[in-house]
Design a protein around this motif. Structure first.
Motif, PDB file in Angstrom:
ATOM      1  N   ALA A 108     -29.649  31.543  39.857  1.00 26.82           N
ATOM      2  CA  ALA A 108     -30.129  31.801  38.492  1.00 26.82           C
ATOM      3  C   ALA A 108     -29.021  31.533  37.478  1.00 26.82           C
ATOM      4  O   ALA A 108     -29.274  30.973  36.406  1.00 26.82           O
ATOM      5  CB  ALA A 108     -30.628  33.242  38.364  1.00 26.82           C
ATOM      6  N   GLY A 109     -27.788  31.890  37.823  1.00 23.55           N
ATOM      7  CA  GLY A 109     -26.658  31.630  36.936  1.00 23.55           C
ATOM      8  C   GLY A 109     -26.417  30.144  36.743  1.00 23.55           C
ATOM      9  O   GLY A 109     -26.192  29.672  35.627  1.00 23.55           O
ATOM     10  N   ARG A 110     -26.496  29.392  37.829  1.00 25.23           N
ATOM     11  CA  ARG A 110     -26.307  27.938  37.727  1.00 25.23           C
ATOM     12  C   ARG A 110     -27.454  27.283  36.949  1.00 25.23           C
ATOM     13  O   ARG A 110     -27.230  26.378  36.158  1.00 25.23           O
ATOM     14  CB  ARG A 110     -26.171  27.333  39.111  1.00 25.23           C
ATOM     15  CG  ARG A 110     -24.829  27.614  39.732  1.00 25.23           C
ATOM     16  CD  ARG A 110     -24.610  26.839  41.029  1.00 25.23           C
ATOM     17  NE  ARG A 110     -23.307  27.182  41.536  1.00 25.23           N
ATOM     18  CZ  ARG A 110     -23.040  28.255  42.282  1.00 25.23           C
ATOM     19  NH1 ARG A 110     -24.005  29.079  42.626  1.00 25.23           N
ATOM     20  NH2 ARG A 110     -21.812  28.509  42.690  1.00 25.23           N
ATOM     21  N   ALA A 111     -28.673  27.756  37.164  1.00 24.43           N
ATOM     22  CA  ALA A 111     -29.820  27.212  36.430  1.00 24.43           C
ATOM     23  C   ALA A 111     -29.684  27.503  34.936  1.00 24.43           C
ATOM     24  O   ALA A 111     -29.985  26.648  34.094  1.00 24.43           O
ATOM     25  CB  ALA A 111     -31.122  27.801  36.968  1.00 24.43           C
ATOM     26  N   CYS A 112     -29.208  28.676  34.607  1.00 29.17           N
ATOM     27  CA  CYS A 112     -29.014  29.031  33.206  1.00 29.17           C
ATOM     28  C   CYS A 112     -27.916  28.170  32.582  1.00 29.17           C
ATOM     29  O   CYS A 112     -28.069  27.688  31.457  1.00 29.17           O
ATOM     30  CB  CYS A 112     -28.683  30.514  33.074  1.00 29.17           C
ATOM     31  SG  CYS A 112     -28.664  31.095  31.363  1.00 29.17           S
ATOM     32  N   ALA A 113     -26.844  27.951  33.311  1.00 28.17           N
ATOM     33  CA  ALA A 113     -25.760  27.096  32.804  1.00 28.17           C
ATOM     34  C   ALA A 113     -26.269  25.684  32.550  1.00 28.17           C
ATOM     35  O   ALA A 113     -25.937  25.076  31.525  1.00 28.17           O
ATOM     36  CB  ALA A 113     -24.594  27.082  33.792  1.00 28.17           C
ATOM     37  N   ARG A 114     -27.106  25.155  33.453  1.00 22.34           N
ATOM     38  CA  ARG A 114     -27.689  23.816  33.256  1.00 22.34           C
ATOM     39  C   ARG A 114     -28.599  23.794  32.025  1.00 22.34           C
ATOM     40  O   ARG A 114     -28.577  22.846  31.240  1.00 22.34           O
ATOM     41  CB  ARG A 114     -28.475  23.377  34.496  1.00 22.34           C
ATOM     42  CG  ARG A 114     -27.619  22.805  35.599  1.00 22.34           C
ATOM     43  CD  ARG A 114     -28.448  22.158  36.696  1.00 22.34           C
ATOM     44  NE  ARG A 114     -29.453  23.055  37.257  1.00 22.34           N
ATOM     45  CZ  ARG A 114     -29.224  23.931  38.232  1.00 22.34           C
ATOM     46  NH1 ARG A 114     -28.021  24.046  38.756  1.00 22.34           N
ATOM     47  NH2 ARG A 114     -30.193  24.687  38.685  1.00 22.34           N
ATOM     48  N   ALA A 115     -29.401  24.849  31.851  1.00 26.36           N
ATOM     49  CA  ALA A 115     -30.292  24.917  30.687  1.00 26.36           C
ATOM     50  C   ALA A 115     -29.481  24.986  29.397  1.00 26.36           C
ATOM     51  O   ALA A 115     -29.852  24.358  28.393  1.00 26.36           O
ATOM     52  CB  ALA A 115     -31.225  26.127  30.804  1.00 26.36           C
ATOM     53  N   CYS A 116     -28.373  25.704  29.422  1.00 24.24           N
ATOM     54  CA  CYS A 116     -27.493  25.749  28.243  1.00 24.24           C
ATOM     55  C   CYS A 116     -26.930  24.360  27.958  1.00 24.24           C
ATOM     56  O   CYS A 116     -26.889  23.930  26.796  1.00 24.24           O
ATOM     57  CB  CYS A 116     -26.365  26.757  28.442  1.00 24.24           C
ATOM     58  SG  CYS A 116     -26.874  28.492  28.391  1.00 24.24           S
ATOM     59  N   ASP A 117     -26.490  23.662  29.013  1.00 23.30           N
ATOM     60  CA  ASP A 117     -25.986  22.287  28.850  1.00 23.30           C
ATOM     61  C   ASP A 117     -27.047  21.373  28.252  1.00 23.30           C
ATOM     62  O   ASP A 117     -26.777  20.604  27.327  1.00 23.30           O
ATOM     63  CB  ASP A 117     -25.551  21.696  30.194  1.00 23.30           C
ATOM     64  CG  ASP A 117     -24.135  22.070  30.578  1.00 23.30           C
ATOM     65  OD1 ASP A 117     -23.341  22.433  29.673  1.00 23.30           O
ATOM     66  OD2 ASP A 117     -23.818  21.984  31.771  1.00 23.30           O
ATOM     67  N   ASP A 118     -28.260  21.466  28.792  1.00 18.87           N
ATOM     68  CA  ASP A 118     -29.355  20.619  28.302  1.00 18.87           C
ATOM     69  C   ASP A 118     -29.636  20.884  26.826  1.00 18.87           C
ATOM     70  O   ASP A 118     -29.837  19.951  26.047  1.00 18.87           O
ATOM     71  CB  ASP A 118     -30.633  20.843  29.114  1.00 18.87           C
ATOM     72  CG  ASP A 118     -30.534  20.326  30.537  1.00 18.87           C
ATOM     73  OD1 ASP A 118     -29.579  19.553  30.844  1.00 18.87           O
ATOM     74  OD2 ASP A 118     -31.386  20.710  31.357  1.00 18.87           O
ATOM     75  N   PHE A 119     -29.644  22.151  26.453  1.00 13.03           N
ATOM     76  CA  PHE A 119     -29.922  22.470  25.051  1.00 13.03           C
ATOM     77  C   PHE A 119     -28.757  22.074  24.163  1.00 13.03           C
ATOM     78  O   PHE A 119     -28.944  21.583  23.048  1.00 13.03           O
ATOM     79  CB  PHE A 119     -30.265  23.945  24.888  1.00 13.03           C
ATOM     80  CG  PHE A 119     -30.705  24.293  23.501  1.00 13.03           C
ATOM     81  CD1 PHE A 119     -31.712  23.573  22.870  1.00 13.03           C
ATOM     82  CD2 PHE A 119     -30.102  25.317  22.807  1.00 13.03           C
ATOM     83  CE1 PHE A 119     -32.104  23.876  21.575  1.00 13.03           C
ATOM     84  CE2 PHE A 119     -30.477  25.621  21.511  1.00 13.03           C
ATOM     85  CZ  PHE A 119     -31.494  24.899  20.893  1.00 13.03           C
ATOM     86  N   LEU A 120     -27.538  22.270  24.645  1.00 15.55           N
ATOM     87  CA  LEU A 120     -26.363  21.824  23.868  1.00 15.55           C
ATOM     88  C   LEU A 120     -26.442  20.328  23.573  1.00 15.55           C
ATOM     89  O   LEU A 120     -26.045  19.893  22.492  1.00 15.55           O
ATOM     90  CB  LEU A 120     -25.074  22.136  24.635  1.00 15.55           C
ATOM     91  CG  LEU A 120     -24.526  23.540  24.468  1.00 15.55           C
ATOM     92  CD1 LEU A 120     -23.474  23.836  25.534  1.00 15.55           C
ATOM     93  CD2 LEU A 120     -23.971  23.757  23.079  1.00 15.55           C
ATOM     94  N   ALA A 121     -26.963  19.554  24.518  1.00 17.40           N
ATOM     95  CA  ALA A 121     -27.068  18.106  24.317  1.00 17.40           C
ATOM     96  C   ALA A 121     -27.991  17.770  23.151  1.00 17.40           C
ATOM     97  O   ALA A 121     -27.798  16.754  22.484  1.00 17.40           O
ATOM     98  CB  ALA A 121     -27.580  17.435  25.600  1.00 17.40           C
ATOM     99  N   THR A 122     -28.967  18.618  22.866  1.00 19.65           N
ATOM    100  CA  THR A 122     -29.862  18.356  21.729  1.00 19.65           C
ATOM    101  C   THR A 122     -29.189  18.692  20.405  1.00 19.65           C
ATOM    102  O   THR A 122     -29.654  18.241  19.367  1.00 19.65           O
ATOM    103  CB  THR A 122     -31.186  19.148  21.832  1.00 19.65           C
ATOM    104  OG1 THR A 122     -30.916  20.542  21.697  1.00 19.65           O
ATOM    105  CG2 THR A 122     -31.918  18.847  23.132  1.00 19.65           C
ATOM    106  N   LEU A 123     -28.127  19.461  20.443  1.00 23.09           N
ATOM    107  CA  LEU A 123     -27.427  19.857  19.228  1.00 23.09           C
ATOM    108  C   LEU A 123     -26.378  18.835  18.806  1.00 23.09           C
ATOM    109  O   LEU A 123     -25.889  18.885  17.692  1.00 23.09           O
ATOM    110  CB  LEU A 123     -26.753  21.221  19.406  1.00 23.09           C
ATOM    111  CG  LEU A 123     -27.680  22.398  19.687  1.00 23.09           C
ATOM    112  CD1 LEU A 123     -26.854  23.659  19.935  1.00 23.09           C
ATOM    113  CD2 LEU A 123     -28.668  22.612  18.556  1.00 23.09           C
ATOM    114  N   ARG A 124     -26.006  17.936  19.684  1.00 23.32           N
ATOM    115  CA  ARG A 124     -24.927  16.988  19.387  1.00 23.32           C
ATOM    116  C   ARG A 124     -25.406  15.777  18.679  1.00 23.32           C
ATOM    117  O   ARG A 124     -26.445  15.368  18.580  1.00 23.32           O
ATOM    118  CB  ARG A 124     -24.212  16.604  20.677  1.00 23.32           C
ATOM    119  CG  ARG A 124     -23.523  17.824  21.235  1.00 23.32           C
ATOM    120  CD  ARG A 124     -22.646  17.480  22.406  1.00 23.32           C
ATOM    121  NE  ARG A 124     -21.992  18.711  22.794  1.00 23.32           N
ATOM    122  CZ  ARG A 124     -21.935  19.167  24.016  1.00 23.32           C
ATOM    123  NH1 ARG A 124     -22.484  18.516  25.000  1.00 23.32           N
ATOM    124  NH2 ARG A 124     -21.315  20.287  24.278  1.00 23.32           N
TER     125      ARG A 124
END
Length: 124
Positions: A108-124
């Motif tokens: 769950a921690g790794r999945a959350c980290a990936r989801a954070c990465d994915d969302f961060l990519a939309t902010l750049r």
């Protein structure tokens, strides 16, 4: 064409934001459960698992609240919160890896980290 692209970007942004909030919620639940299963008077390793579980649950909960705000938090604050959440989730997953029975919490921690990465990519 520009409005379609903008609409597609908006949809992706909202989908990624929602997916990240869902991942944060799931991670917070898994980490809270993991922390509650550890004996508070246990070994130093158990105490580390408990502390990381509590911290991860709190950071994920805070991140989910930030993501649910409607335009009241600026992008730089969202970015900082996501990066913090990502780091805490990865640290917690690493600690959970050494704890028998904590595989779901680590995942769950790794999945959350990936989801954070994915969302961060939309902010750049």
């Amino acid at each position: 064409m520009t409005s379609t692209t903008s609409q597609q970007e908006l949809f992706r942004f909202l989908e990624d934001r929602f997916a990240c909030a869902q991942a944060c919620t799931e991670c917070a639940r898994a980490c809270a459960v993991r922390a509650s299963l550890v004996d508070p008077d246990g070994t130093e390793e158990q105490e580390l698992v408990r502390r990381k579980g509590v911290m991860c649950a709190e950071v994920c909960d805070a991140t989910c609240r930030v993501l649910s705000e409607q335009n009241q938090v600026d992008e730089s604050a969202i970015r900082a919160q996501l990066e913090w959440c990502r780091q805490v989730c990865l640290e917690s997953a690493h600690v959970f890896d050494a704890c028998p029975g904590a595989e779901d919490s680590a995942a769950a921690g790794r999945a959350c980290a990936r989801a954070c990465d994915d969302f961060l990519a939309t902010l750049r």
